[in-house]
Design a protein around this motif. Sequence first.
Motif, mmCIF file in Angstrom:
data_model
loop_
_atom_site.group_PDB
_atom_site.id
_atom_site.type_symbol
_atom_site.label_atom_id
_atom_site.label_comp_id
_atom_site.label_asym_id
_atom_site.label_seq_id
_atom_site.Cartn_x
_atom_site.Cartn_y
_atom_site.Cartn_z
ATOM 1 N N GLU C 147 -8.659 0.566 2.485
ATOM 2 C CA GLU C 147 -8.910 -0.591 1.632
ATOM 3 C C GLU C 147 -10.387 -0.639 1.206
ATOM 4 N N ALA C 148 -11.258 -0.375 2.156
ATOM 5 C CA ALA C 148 -12.695 -0.401 1.864
ATOM 6 C C ALA C 148 -13.038 0.622 0.784
ATOM 7 N N GLY C 306 -2.462 -0.795 -2.627
ATOM 8 C CA GLY C 306 -1.312 0.053 -2.345
ATOM 9 C C GLY C 306 -1.587 1.112 -1.302
ATOM 10 N N ILE C 307 -2.746 1.714 -1.342
ATOM 11 C CA ILE C 307 -3.034 2.810 -0.414
ATOM 12 C C ILE C 307 -3.153 2.285 1.016
ATOM 13 N N ALA C 308 -3.665 1.059 1.164
ATOM 14 C CA ALA C 308 -3.729 0.471 2.501
ATOM 15 C C ALA C 308 -2.331 0.119 2.991
ATOM 16 N N ALA C 309 -1.539 -0.469 2.127
ATOM 17 C CA ALA C 309 -0.173 -0.841 2.514
ATOM 18 C C ALA C 309 0.624 0.399 2.910
ATOM 19 N N PHE C 310 0.392 1.493 2.202
ATOM 20 C CA PHE C 310 1.103 2.745 2.500
ATOM 21 C C PHE C 310 0.770 3.248 3.900
ATOM 22 N N ASN C 311 -0.367 2.837 4.417
ATOM 23 C CA ASN C 311 -0.808 3.331 5.723
ATOM 24 C C ASN C 311 -0.727 2.274 6.828
#
Lengths: 384, 384, 384, 384
Positions: C147-148, C306-311
């Motif tokens: 996220e960062a 999205g990339i944070a949610a994916f992880n």
Amino acid sequence: MERKIRMGMVGGGPGSFIGAVHRIAANLDGQIELVCGCFSSHPEKSLETGRSLFLPDNRIYASYQEMIEKESLLPEGERMDFVAITTPNHVHFGPAMMALEHGFHVVLDKPMTYTLEEARRLRDKVRETGLLFMLTHTYTAYPMVKEARERVRRGDFGKIRRVYVEYPQGWLYDDCAATNKQAAWRVDPTRSGKAGCMGDIGTHAFNLAEYITGLKTVELCGELNTFVPGRLLDDDGAALLRYEGGARGTLTASQVAVGVENGLNIRVYGEKGGLEWRQEEPNTMLVRWPDRPAEIVRVSNGYMSGIAAFNSRTPAGHPEGYIEAFANLYRNFALALRARLKGEEPAPETLDFPSVEEGVRGMRFIEAIVSTGATGEKWVKIAD
Amino acid sequence: MERKIRMGMVGGGPGSFIGAVHRIAANLDGQIELVCGCFSSHPEKSLETGRSLFLPDNRIYASYQEMIEKESLLPEGERMDFVAITTPNHVHFGPAMMALEHGFHVVLDKPMTYTLEEARRLRDKVRETGLLFMLTHTYTAYPMVKEARERVRRGDFGKIRRVYVEYPQGWLYDDCAATNKQAAWRVDPTRSGKAGCMGDIGTHAFNLAEYITGLKTVELCGELNTFVPGRLLDDDGAALLRYEGGARGTLTASQVAVGVENGLNIRVYGEKGGLEWRQEEPNTMLVRWPDRPAEIVRVSNGYMSGIAAFNSRTPAGHPEGYIEAFANLYRNFALALRARLKGEEPAPETLDFPSVEEGVRGMRFIEAIVSTGATGEKWVKIAD
Amino acid sequence: MERKIRMGMVGGGPGSFIGAVHRIAANLDGQIELVCGCFSSHPEKSLETGRSLFLPDNRIYASYQEMIEKESLLPEGERMDFVAITTPNHVHFGPAMMALEHGFHVVLDKPMTYTLEEARRLRDKVRETGLLFMLTHTYTAYPMVKEARERVRRGDFGKIRRVYVEYPQGWLYDDCAATNKQAAWRVDPTRSGKAGCMGDIGTHAFNLAEYITGLKTVELCGELNTFVPGRLLDDDGAALLRYEGGARGTLTASQVAVGVENGLNIRVYGEKGGLEWRQEEPNTMLVRWPDRPAEIVRVSNGYMSGIAAFNSRTPAGHPEGYIEAFANLYRNFALALRARLKGEEPAPETLDFPSVEEGVRGMRFIEAIVSTGATGEKWVKIAD
Amino acid sequence: MERKIRMGMVGGGPGSFIGAVHRIAANLDGQIELVCGCFSSHPEKSLETGRSLFLPDNRIYASYQEMIEKESLLPEGERMDFVAITTPNHVHFGPAMMALEHGFHVVLDKPMTYTLEEARRLRDKVRETGLLFMLTHTYTAYPMVKEARERVRRGDFGKIRRVYVEYPQGWLYDDCAATNKQAAWRVDPTRSGKAGCMGDIGTHAFNLAEYITGLKTVELCGELNTFVPGRLLDDDGAALLRYEGGARGTLTASQVAVGVENGLNIRVYGEKGGLEWRQEEPNTMLVRWPDRPAEIVRVSNGYMSGIAAFNSRTPAGHPEGYIEAFANLYRNFALALRARLKGEEPAPETLDFPSVEEGVRGMRFIEAIVSTGATGEKWVKIAD
């Protein structure tokens, strides 16, 4: 004599932040009364401020020169005992030197002077006169900072190895000098001196680390940065520090750490344990050990050392803040001064305030950090 | 008139915690000067305390009766303007009523009186005389508590549904009455009143919740406990609260939550958002939202409301504490009183301090919580 | 094909911490099955470990050479798809290079190799073969770190000015090498490489800062320290960093910050805002702004990218930890590998794991930080 | 036998949160393999889920009845050893009872059943068959919760006096049932049972307090609230609790504490000390003492008790989270089951998981809290 100690003031007119804090701090413990002042270089503003503080017109002065001269002609018991100077840096040396020359004790805001040369001259004058001199490095007056120093001194943590001291702020993250009076003089080299951020807050960090560890910084390797376009002084910087005895430190200071309020903090690790303290939550210190849980040391508990207890006023859980720390400076100064006025030796705990010697060290730090940014040499000595 | 407001004091002799805090709070802003006092029921202790405060002997009294009578005979401009009463609960009513009867404004520590009946009589007298009366529920004077109230009032969180207010302390976890003067009177029903813990700190929690939410408590269902063997009053308790308009609360207070210092805290949730505040870190409030990150609201930032800004003194990140909150009470009281003395109407923000009406509500809360523990009835009304 | 991805393992025998973590991480999402391994250089220990993992004896090998050779002779669908190497640093290059040469994809613990030269050769082999290669810089796999990075990339904070990255630990504060197997090889230059603390954890800090900011470090000025008597490698150090585009950083790493557990943390400030993240509470990021309250950004909320949610795997408030971050590495690697095995192009989000290129940069950082301590030159370049 | 334990699953189809968590938890330690399942009442969804988990079609069932019947006909070593049931509350009893009747061990999500009567029948069946039965009260499986229980048990805090247990959440603050599948069944009395919030999360809080203190709740006095218009079950509530031996508690649970994620927390104070634990930062416990600093107890340090160490996987400072706690349940259950399958007595530490007895107590708590809201009687007994 049992009367309040009499304070005169230079600076602290309309719009001043630190002047008002000095007055509140001096009021707090009921040991000091404000008897006169020159609060602004504009006589009408000085008068306005003085009246709002319930001073009679004849003790409100138009210039610090007038004040020091006239007060020195008043009889003892009526004239001020000491002068508190809260002007921008370039107006520190003048009133401080004149006050000392007229036999007044002095309280002076930091950094001590505009140049190192002025600082040395002030130190010599203080040594020569024997008058009391206090530099308001407020942060070392928190009870928990005194506890930290005491624990290091008594060896709780063993020999100190590693110091991290930081002073991030965010309020100068953009070009606010035009609209913010507090900002304007700090970013102006004609009023602030050779350093901006490092002079204003880096000196606090430097002083805090030396105070807690009891170690002197021998040399440093650093870099100053100016991030806001058009600014003439540093607004950010960092340094590696080497302390006497082999300890190593890092010192960072920034006024562009956007959104950070007043984040002075320090961590010190020795051979046997470590401590961590943050100014924004000043009544708490974390103490770390290798083989058992970290401890949350809190002000005003029975286990606190005598020097910390001497510098706090409320029971545990009733938070004391910045103003109380500032008041510790004034209370201690007043108690020491009261002893002097009685012809007695001040108690050691009352003399635990920053002196002209710390002021000189702060100016030396500024010299060193400015020169490290300017030369290719890696390590720059901080002479004593 | 431009002079300081004149304060007389009842209580606050050697060993008193809260008396010293009252004096510091009154000193802080330079609006008030202490002119006289009866600091102890022992005349020699009263004299000793008065002298240490630089009072002349003729303004140090042996009894509150003597003080009120003699001060009332002094000319205006010399006699005290108001009296601050900081004695144990059973000595609240006497000096407060006598002061009001002699035309003096009154500052009184909480809980207001020893009995509800006394509270009602005091309220009637205040209403009758129109004199200023302040009850020192300190915690509502923190700038962040004022911010919380303001945000609820302006509807940020929607209609309030749920309140959690807690006041845990640990200092009475064992039988310390014999050795601790502060503890001794609090656990003694002849000095403290019908309730122990709930009277001492439960009333603060009750008041805080009503202040922030602006809602009155309609009824409660609770239980008082006494854990320390031999203790005659409650040292712990809890209650379910029903507020007007359908909000629900829980209130807990304990003085046996061993190791907790002064953990007053409150959480309030409405239809659209919520807030969380802890007294031990008073400059921070957490604001929660359903659809975005929680926010860390901090005192002295530009986004704070006017009433919060009016009650703080330092820039963001320079922590203000319990003493500054207490000083807000005195500063506001002094400003309101100054207006009154000039024949003007006090500004509304200066009247934002706890009044005799809150004092009566606090006594009603004590009645209700004591009776809920004693009867099998589930819900007990708190009449207005 | 719809089957689990097949993993072989080198290292991770009795007493290994990181080997067990690799297995747990590979298990977690049910995408990977362990099919073979050489878990120790002692064949009997390898056998013991393999059996405890329910492996058949014929897939438990006595050396990594034997394993790679024999597995490469098995039919597709039976032989391992990739090898995970979790040995000390001096046994990274051998099995990794041999695996690549036999067509196996590779997962390798950090720092990548014993020397920079080995790192370069490994990079060339990966480029040549096109095989998947993952270096387990676990910390960049936390959802909040992603996220960062995303928020920096999309410009939330404006141009980055200032980075503080720290990695303090305390566990090597005394001479524990004799009794602690984990410590023993890390402080031994024949197994660890040129750097101790800086190789083990400084590389993580270096990598984290470059990952989040998207900026490459151009040069550094630092100092390595060895505090524990008799230790042959650094156990502490600090550096000033200059990033491309003018950002400035400080990086500190220590293994003698006594009592600190695993305190990796980073703060990044740009022209418009800043972020702060601490590994020990990995699901929270503080985001700071100049003109409004700081925000507490928390994993698994609807506002996350999205990339944070994916992880991440659990709803907000159900904390995910180090193992889940490690599992993100393996899950992403497995998804990318599954695509490759099907002849498809892996989705970009599955390729978001540290590669051989980051491995080379880490080795370059070690070279630079070691040389800065050794020379009088202030700034040392980090070539690409 | 040295093989993995074989798990079948009921529930956990597309969109299920808790089913996926059960699988991850079962995978994590490599002790369990999923061999079959009926993942949805829609056969095509069951098939889709089963295939994504790499199951062969003949082990993916269309109903739990089919699964239990067919699996029971398979030979030992091929058929499932136990069934994990992760359906909504009204579909707990059916598959659990049928599985027990067919000789399968059972893992069941909480609250145990739809009615207390079902719970009693399930308990009787477990007692009768001697099969292993685990209820997934996840929160008691955190290593720090086990540490807390152990410290209470060994007397660190003396006799327990006061418990505060809270479970605030905010996700049901508005009428989200139409759009949120997780919400829909929880607020539907035909699927959830007599209680909403108190059944879903209040039971966790109730269980946590009894687990840590080792004390049984004797009676309670409480209130249930429904704040969201049109909702048929409680979304908030509070209770005063009386424990055996004289300890007092308050329990609050809310799903309208808007913005709070998953704030389960507990504080326990005894005669000599106290503890405080928050689920959202599960690796930390604060321990308070009357005469010395509070301690920050952290998972995986050498001072932790054996039972806590047995339930953690990573070194200190490498955070473990909700999934690891859940995996502790499955790992312990698998180890106990492995012993049983070998005809051995499970080690005591492997049996430290919530049983059918806790399930009955949870249902009794629901009965009591529902009835306290409905009657005017103040205290309602919780029979054993």
